[in-house]
Design a protein around this motif. Structure first.
Motif, short mmCIF file in Angstrom:
data_model
loop_
_atom_site.label_atom_id
_atom_site.label_comp_id
_atom_site.label_asym_id
_atom_site.label_seq_id
_atom_site.Cartn_x
_atom_site.Cartn_y
_atom_site.Cartn_z
N THR A 13 0.84 -1.19 0.00
CA THR A 13 0.00 0.00 0.00
C THR A 13 0.87 1.24 0.00
OG1 THR A 13 -1.75 -1.12 1.25
CG2 THR A 13 -1.75 1.28 1.32
N ILE A 14 0.51 2.22 -0.81
CA ILE A 14 1.15 3.53 -0.80
C ILE A 14 0.08 4.56 -0.51
CG2 ILE A 14 2.38 5.27 -2.14
CD1 ILE A 14 3.64 3.03 -3.76
N MET A 15 0.34 5.41 0.48
CA MET A 15 -0.61 6.45 0.85
C MET A 15 0.13 7.78 0.88
SD MET A 15 -3.08 6.38 4.16
CE MET A 15 -2.58 7.62 5.32
N ASN A 16 -0.47 8.80 0.30
CA ASN A 16 0.12 10.15 0.30
C ASN A 16 -0.75 11.10 1.10
OD1 ASN A 16 2.42 9.85 -1.53
ND2 ASN A 16 0.86 9.38 -3.04
N MET A 39 -0.13 6.44 9.62
CA MET A 39 0.59 5.17 9.47
C MET A 39 -0.32 4.00 9.82
SD MET A 39 4.28 6.38 11.01
CE MET A 39 5.11 4.79 10.92
N ASP A 40 -1.15 4.16 10.86
CA ASP A 40 -2.07 3.10 11.27
C ASP A 40 -3.06 2.81 10.15
OD1 ASP A 40 -3.02 1.23 13.24
OD2 ASP A 40 -4.67 2.60 13.69
N ILE A 41 -3.54 3.85 9.49
CA ILE A 41 -4.48 3.66 8.38
C ILE A 41 -3.81 2.90 7.24
CG2 ILE A 41 -5.80 4.84 6.58
CD1 ILE A 41 -6.34 7.06 8.72
N ALA A 42 -2.62 3.36 6.83
CA ALA A 42 -1.92 2.70 5.72
C ALA A 42 -1.61 1.24 6.06
CB ALA A 42 -0.63 3.46 5.39
N ILE A 75 3.89 13.64 2.35
CA ILE A 75 4.45 12.40 2.88
C ILE A 75 3.91 11.22 2.08
CG2 ILE A 75 4.79 13.33 5.20
CD1 ILE A 75 2.47 11.43 6.03
N THR A 76 4.79 10.25 1.92
CA THR A 76 4.42 8.99 1.28
C THR A 76 4.67 7.89 2.29
OG1 THR A 76 5.05 9.83 -0.90
CG2 THR A 76 4.89 7.44 -0.65
N ILE A 77 3.63 7.15 2.57
CA ILE A 77 3.72 6.03 3.52
C ILE A 77 3.63 4.74 2.71
CG2 ILE A 77 2.72 4.88 5.53
CD1 ILE A 77 1.45 7.64 6.24
N GLU A 78 4.67 3.93 2.80
CA GLU A 78 4.70 2.63 2.13
C GLU A 78 4.51 1.56 3.19
OE1 GLU A 78 8.53 2.57 0.25
OE2 GLU A 78 7.95 4.09 -1.23
N ALA A 79 3.50 0.72 3.00
CA ALA A 79 3.18 -0.33 3.97
C ALA A 79 3.13 -1.67 3.26
CB ALA A 79 1.84 -0.04 4.64
N LYS A 80 3.76 -2.68 3.89
CA LYS A 80 3.68 -4.02 3.32
C LYS A 80 3.73 -5.06 4.42
CE LYS A 80 8.56 -4.17 2.15
NZ LYS A 80 9.50 -4.27 1.05
N VAL A 81 2.97 -6.12 4.23
CA VAL A 81 2.97 -7.24 5.17
C VAL A 81 4.31 -7.96 5.03
CG1 VAL A 81 1.90 -9.45 5.76
CG2 VAL A 81 0.47 -7.49 5.15
N THR A 82 4.98 -8.17 6.16
CA THR A 82 6.27 -8.85 6.15
C THR A 82 6.16 -10.32 6.54
OG1 THR A 82 6.70 -8.15 8.42
CG2 THR A 82 7.56 -6.75 6.64
N ARG A 83 5.13 -10.65 7.32
CA ARG A 83 4.94 -12.06 7.71
C ARG A 83 3.52 -12.23 8.25
NH1 ARG A 83 9.34 -16.10 10.28
NH2 ARG A 83 8.04 -17.93 10.38
N TYR A 113 3.94 -2.49 12.66
CA TYR A 113 2.63 -2.59 13.29
C TYR A 113 2.20 -4.05 13.18
CZ TYR A 113 1.63 2.49 13.35
OH TYR A 113 1.62 3.84 13.59
N THR A 114 1.43 -4.52 14.16
CA THR A 114 0.86 -5.86 14.12
C THR A 114 -0.65 -5.76 14.16
OG1 THR A 114 2.78 -6.75 15.30
CG2 THR A 114 0.81 -8.13 15.23
#
Length: 176
Positions: A13-16, A39-42, A75-83, A113-114
């Motif tokens: 996910t990318i959020m600006n 960040m929580d939303i992204a 700001i650009t927030i990049e979020a990805k599931v790592t595990r 975040y978890t």
């Protein structure tokens, strides 16, 4: 656990956001709480994409504030599931601040975040496994178990002696 296996790219996910006066403190810097909210939303969007379920924030850890973000920055927030674990997922976030007129772009924050996946009755449900592909994804995937064990130890939900992968970072464990 669910038999479905997903790629990290499926949950990326990318959020600006544009930093406006109402988002800043008296120094014209973005307020930390506002950034954590975004960040929580992204991260939640990324987790929901992976789980195909409602998710709730279970923990926020290792948030680093490296550079202030100024009024007018994008700001650009990049979020990805790592595990993915049984009913939870870890999401890595990287935050970039860009001053468009000057063309400067700096990494300002990172965090983990978890989230826990829930059904419509609010009960936890199994989530799809994650299959890392790139070397970076594999490194984040492998580190997620140690980060999870650290979170659980610090929360009092795991005894330190049971955190074997975490302990292995500090002690050479004798093989029997």
């Amino acid at each position: 656990m669910s038999t479905k296996v997903k790629s990290p790219k499926e949950s990326f996910t990318i959020m600006n956001e544009l930093v406006l006066p109402n988002d800043t403190n008296t120094l014209n810097n973005l307020m930390g709480g506002r950034l954590l909210h975004w960040m929580d939303i992204a991260a939640a969007i990324s987790a929901q994409k992976h789980c195909n379920r409602i998710v709730v924030t279970a923990s926020v850890d290792n948030v680093s504030f490296k550079q202030p973000i100024k009024l007018g920055d994008v700001i650009t927030i990049e979020a990805k599931v790592t595990r993915a674990f049984h009913t939870s997922v870890e999401v890595r976030l990287d935050v970039w601040a860009e001053n468009i007129p000057s063309g400067s772009r700096v990494k300002s924050n990172e965090a983990y975040y978890t989230f826990v996946a829930l059904d419509q009755d609010g009960k936890t449900v199994p989530v799809a496994e994650l299959s890392p592909e790139s070397p970076e994804e594999i490194e984040l995937y492998d580190g997620a178990l140690r980060r999870r064990q650290l979170r659980l130890v610090l929360a009092g939900k795991m005894h330190p002696d049971d955190a074997k992968e975490l302990k292995a970072l500090f002690f050479k464990i004798k093989e029997d």
